[in-house]
Design a protein around this motif. Structure first.
Motif, PDB file in Angstrom:
ATOM      1  N   GLY A   1       0.814  -1.206   0.000  1.00  0.00           N
ATOM      2  CA  GLY A   1       0.000   0.000   0.000  1.00  0.00           C
ATOM      3  C   GLY A   1       0.847   1.255   0.000  1.00  0.00           C
ATOM      4  O   GLY A   1       2.049   1.231  -0.246  1.00  0.00           O
ATOM      5  N   ASP A   2       0.184   2.403   0.276  1.00  0.00           N
ATOM      6  CA  ASP A   2       0.872   3.695   0.301  1.00  0.00           C
ATOM      7  C   ASP A   2       0.326   4.519   1.464  1.00  0.00           C
ATOM      8  O   ASP A   2      -0.744   4.223   2.015  1.00  0.00           O
ATOM      9  N   ILE A   3       1.068   5.571   1.871  1.00  0.00           N
ATOM     10  CA  ILE A   3       0.652   6.437   2.970  1.00  0.00           C
ATOM     11  C   ILE A   3       0.993   7.876   2.604  1.00  0.00           C
ATOM     12  O   ILE A   3       2.042   8.143   1.997  1.00  0.00           O
ATOM     13  N   TRP A   4       0.089   8.801   2.922  1.00  0.00           N
ATOM     14  CA  TRP A   4       0.312  10.218   2.630  1.00  0.00           C
ATOM     15  C   TRP A   4      -0.468  11.061   3.638  1.00  0.00           C
ATOM     16  O   TRP A   4      -1.239  10.542   4.447  1.00  0.00           O
ATOM     17  N   VAL A   5      -0.308  12.399   3.567  1.00  0.00           N
ATOM     18  CA  VAL A   5      -0.949  13.283   4.538  1.00  0.00           C
ATOM     19  C   VAL A   5      -1.444  14.537   3.822  1.00  0.00           C
ATOM     20  O   VAL A   5      -0.834  15.030   2.874  1.00  0.00           O
ATOM     21  N   ALA A   6      -2.591  15.016   4.288  1.00  0.00           N
ATOM     22  CA  ALA A   6      -3.135  16.303   3.847  1.00  0.00           C
ATOM     23  C   ALA A   6      -3.312  17.162   5.094  1.00  0.00           C
ATOM     24  O   ALA A   6      -3.861  16.697   6.102  1.00  0.00           O
ATOM     25  N   SER A   7      -2.834  18.431   5.020  1.00  0.00           N
ATOM     26  CA  SER A   7      -2.872  19.242   6.238  1.00  0.00           C
ATOM     27  C   SER A   7      -2.750  20.714   5.901  1.00  0.00           C
ATOM     28  O   SER A   7      -2.195  21.100   4.859  1.00  0.00           O
ATOM     29  N   GLU A   8      -3.298  21.530   6.803  1.00  0.00           N
ATOM     30  CA  GLU A   8      -3.090  22.976   6.784  1.00  0.00           C
ATOM     31  C   GLU A   8      -2.645  23.380   8.168  1.00  0.00           C
ATOM     32  O   GLU A   8      -3.203  22.931   9.172  1.00  0.00           O
ATOM     33  N   GLU A   9      -1.644  24.226   8.212  1.00  0.00           N
ATOM     34  CA  GLU A   9      -1.080  24.630   9.495  1.00  0.00           C
ATOM     35  C   GLU A   9      -2.146  25.314  10.337  1.00  0.00           C
ATOM     36  O   GLU A   9      -2.821  26.248   9.893  1.00  0.00           O
ATOM     37  N   GLY A  10      -2.331  24.800  11.564  1.00  0.00           N
ATOM     38  CA  GLY A  10      -3.320  25.357  12.484  1.00  0.00           C
ATOM     39  C   GLY A  10      -4.706  24.780  12.330  1.00  0.00           C
ATOM     40  O   GLY A  10      -5.592  25.046  13.143  1.00  0.00           O
ATOM     41  N   GLU A  11      -4.935  23.931  11.285  1.00  0.00           N
ATOM     42  CA  GLU A  11      -6.271  23.390  11.020  1.00  0.00           C
ATOM     43  C   GLU A  11      -6.339  21.871  11.204  1.00  0.00           C
ATOM     44  O   GLU A  11      -7.335  21.250  10.887  1.00  0.00           O
ATOM     45  N   GLY A  12      -5.284  21.252  11.669  1.00  0.00           N
ATOM     46  CA  GLY A  12      -5.293  19.797  11.850  1.00  0.00           C
ATOM     47  C   GLY A  12      -4.726  19.071  10.638  1.00  0.00           C
ATOM     48  O   GLY A  12      -4.417  19.679   9.605  1.00  0.00           O
ATOM     49  N   SER A  13      -4.596  17.764  10.769  1.00  0.00           N
ATOM     50  CA  SER A  13      -4.016  16.937   9.699  1.00  0.00           C
ATOM     51  C   SER A  13      -4.874  15.692   9.486  1.00  0.00           C
ATOM     52  O   SER A  13      -5.557  15.224  10.401  1.00  0.00           O
ATOM     53  N   THR A  14      -4.822  15.157   8.257  1.00  0.00           N
ATOM     54  CA  THR A  14      -5.480  13.885   7.943  1.00  0.00           C
ATOM     55  C   THR A  14      -4.451  12.974   7.290  1.00  0.00           C
ATOM     56  O   THR A  14      -3.931  13.282   6.217  1.00  0.00           O
TER      57      THR A  14
END
Length: 703
Positions: A662-675
């Motif tokens: 599989g694969d792993i990645w992240v989506a995030s905005e500083e101060g708004e949390g991460s997924t």
């Protein structure tokens, strides 16, 4: 008075002419010593009594255990390591003779624990050999091999040639019982060459007998008989009853393959009787199995069944899985010869099931190589068929052109045909040459793949060795530093000024961080050492475990864990790694929480041919320039004063997911949390199922 007691003990211990009265004499001495309070002499007397009872036979084993335990308690009170391990070894030996293998292993493992970090190689060496022998009897060849390798390493360190030969012999036995006869023969021959130089008759006998057994399995009955006859003559010369029993049994098998069933039965019955008399239950089971083969081959399968049932009962008591597997196979054969197909099929199923449970990594490797050979042969067959189709196509085209030319001008048609045939022949030769070049290229690529696979095996072995060093050799000095630092702090804290106390705090904190770093490194190395997963694991069940593991953290941080979709799927993964992956991601979401109470949401959806899981938090988030860097080894985006950690956790997560394909990645905005997202491939069966049904969310919080 003590001098008199010592003289009496020495006389009893070493005088063979008064053996019958030794127990009474030692018991009288024991009563006298209790009043003198001399623990050293008391230990010695208990030990001698136990040794006497062991020599008396199985009916006196309980008395021997009693006195060895009393001797052990005295050694324990005086903290005498050598005497403690001597007693533990003898206790393990007795329980091994009683076929109580779990109890025997318990005592042997205590010795390894006590001797850890010490240089008493002979004691640890013989203990590892005993542990290996027990695991071999139980059919756990992987553990047997691991412990035998430990013994071989210690033997090489101590330059003990006889022990090295003994380890080679035992490793040969492990390969023998896994049906890897060529590897077994190599190790047996190595052991024999050392023993021949040393001139020690007993090991030479063992190696000669083992080589005879291997040649019998390899189908060279004549050579097997030669070695077995040599071993029998050597055993009789040494007056070695156990050796005579085994050599006799091996010669019986040679007679079986020669078709001389009468002699085979006669020799086997002698061998079994001797083994029973010598209390060798494991060997007696093997003799019964061989005797049943004689009865089946000689057309008397009805005699084989009771013999095998007797052997099965004993093998089940000993929990010897490899012997049980052989018995099930032979019972299936006997019942099949008797025409009882239902019973035969039942025992065959048991044999297959047990055999599958004993399959080892070496067998799997060979299966993989066989599969590669099969694929290559399949491709070669397809190429051959393609050649034949081309030849048929060419012949059909030739016939069609000839028919057209017959109806035209015969002479011109003949000239055109000759020209065409020559052109076609040249073209076919070119195609054949091209195919040969492609085949050579394909063979070269396959050889490169084989070399790369071998290099990968060596790399995995190095990685496992690194894991051992990280978890054991590197952590041991850290534990010592930590223990003595804490001891200094407790005893001399009042003597330190403020600077001293601050320095002490720095040392303890550094040791703790180093231990955490080593644990994380160990997790990272293990994450890539496993093969691709083959079993399905319920993510729903795993989330229950993760929630339980993080319960205290949720309570302390007043956090909330939400599983948005109750109907989480089952995926092909390693259970412990899946727990570690989800726990790392959720724990990070709780740790980097910012000013708000942390909230983590776990979800899953099906996309094309894979499941995509998400772990969303409401924390401090990650800047765009750091989104790719977070999965790098030792990458930290914050100082230790702000957030604790080693910078290895997300690298471990990436390695785990990659192992599954599989694969792993992240989506995030500083101060708004991460997924954080990670994908797991679906199996063929899962692709036929419907999409995941949305269910009410499960919420885990401090309540």
């Amino acid at each position: 008075m003590r001098l008199v007691c010592f003289i009496l003990i020495s006389f009893v211990a070493f005088s063979t002419s008064t053996l019958a009265n030794s127990a009474d004499s030692l018991l009288r001495v024991l009563e006298e010593q209790k009043s003198l309070d001399d623990l050293n002499q008391l230990y010695f007397t208990h030990y001698q009594l136990a040794d006497f009872y062991v020599k008396k036979g199985e009916e006196q084993y309980d008395e021997a255990i009693h006195h060895y335990n009393l001797a052990y308690q005295i050694a324990l009170g005086k903290n005498n390591t050598s005497k403690k391990t001597d007693c533990l070894y003898e206790l393990g030996n007795i329980y091994e003779k009683k076929n109580d293998f779990p109890k025997a292993l318990e005592y042997y493992f205590k010795i390894i624990e006590i001797e850890e970090g010490k240089n008493d190689f002979p004691k640890k060496l013989k203990t590892y050999i005993q542990i290996s022998s027990i695991y071999q009897s139980l059919g756990d060849y992987q553990k047997s091999f691991e412990n035998q390798i430990q013994a071989l390493t210690l033997a090489e360190k101590s330059k003990d040639s006889l022990s090295i030969a003994n380890s080679y012999y035992n490793i040969g036995g492990i390969f023998f019982y896994q049906n890897q006869y060529k590897q077994a023969l190599g190790y047996y021959q190595k052991a024999k060459s050392i023993c021949d130089v040393l001139g020690n008759e007993r090991p030479v006998f063992s190696c000669t007998s083992a080589i005879g057994s291997v040649y019998e399995k390899l189908g060279n009955n004549q050579k097997s008989l030669e070695y077995n006859q040599r071993s029998l003559a050597l055993a009789k010369k040494m007056k070695y009853d156990m050796g005579v029993a085994y050599a006799t049994g091996n010669i019986a098998i040679n007679y079986l393959y020669q078709g001389d069933f009468e002699k085979a039965e006669e020799y086997l019955k002698k061998s079994i009787a001797m083994k029973i008399k010598l209390d060798d239950k494991f060997g007696a089971i093997g003799g019964d199995i061989d005797l049943s083969k004689v009865y089946v081959e000689s057309g008397k399968p009805e005699l084989a069944v009771p013999v095998l049932n007797r052997a099965l009962s004993l093998a089940q008591k000993m929990d010897s899985k490899n012997r049980q597997s052989d018995i099930y196979k032979n019972l299936a054969t006997a019942y099949d010869e008797l025409g009882k197909t239902t019973k035969a099929y039942s025992f065959l199923e048991k044999h297959i099931a047990l055999k599958d449970s004993l399959i080892n990594e070496k067998t799997l490797e060979e299966m993989g190589q066989s599969q590669q050979r099969y694929e290559l042969e399949k491709k070669e067959h397809e190429i051959t068929l393609l050649k034949k189709e081309n030849e048929l196509f060419g012949k059909n085209e030739k016939i069609q052109k000839l028919q057209m030319l017959i109806f035209a001008i015969i002479t011109l048609g003949f000239i055109v045909f000759v020209w065409w045939y020559k052109t076609k022949l040249n073209y076919q030769n070119s195609v054949n040459q091209l195919l040969e070049e492609k085949n050579e290229l394909l063979n070269g690529k396959n050889e490169e793949i084989r070399i790369k696979n071998k290099q990968l095996e060596y790399s995995n072995e190095d990685l496992q060795q690194f894991a051992y060093v990280a978890s054991h050799d590197l952590k041991e000095p850290l534990r010592m530093i930590n223990s003595y630092t804490n001891l200094l702090q407790r005893r001399y804290d009042d003597l330190f000024d403020e600077s001293g106390k601050e320095f002490m705090h720095y040392v303890i904190d550094a040791v703790g961080r180093m231990e955490t770093l080593l644990d994380d490194l160990l997790d990272f190395s293990r994450a890539g050492s496993k093969s691709a997963p083959t079993d399905f694991v319920s993510v729903q069940d795993v989330m229950v475990i993760v929630k339980s593991n993080l319960r205290h953290k949720l309570e302390n941080l007043e956090g909330t864990l939400v599983v948005k979709n109750k109907n989480l799927p089952a995926v092909k993964a390693h259970r412990t790694q899946l727990i570690q992956l989800l726990q790392n991601l959720i724990s990070n979401g709780l740790k980097f929480k910012g000013d708000r109470n942390p909230k983590v949401i776990v979800d899953c959806e099906k996309k094309d041919k894979e499941y995509v899981f998400s772990v969303k938090d409401n924390g401090i988030g990650i800047s765009k320039e750091n989104l790719e860097k977070v999965f790098e080894m030792f990458r930290r985006l914050h100082t230790r004063d702000e957030y604790e950690g080693t910078g290895i956790g997300l690298a471990t997560c990436k390695r785990i997911v990659n192992t599954w394909g599989g694969d792993i990645w992240v989506a995030s905005e500083e101060g708004e949390g991460s997924t954080f997202f990670f994908s797991v491939p679906c199996s063929v069966a899962q692709l036929e199922e419907e999409e995941i049904v949305e269910m009410p969310a499960l919420v885990y919080n401090q309540n």
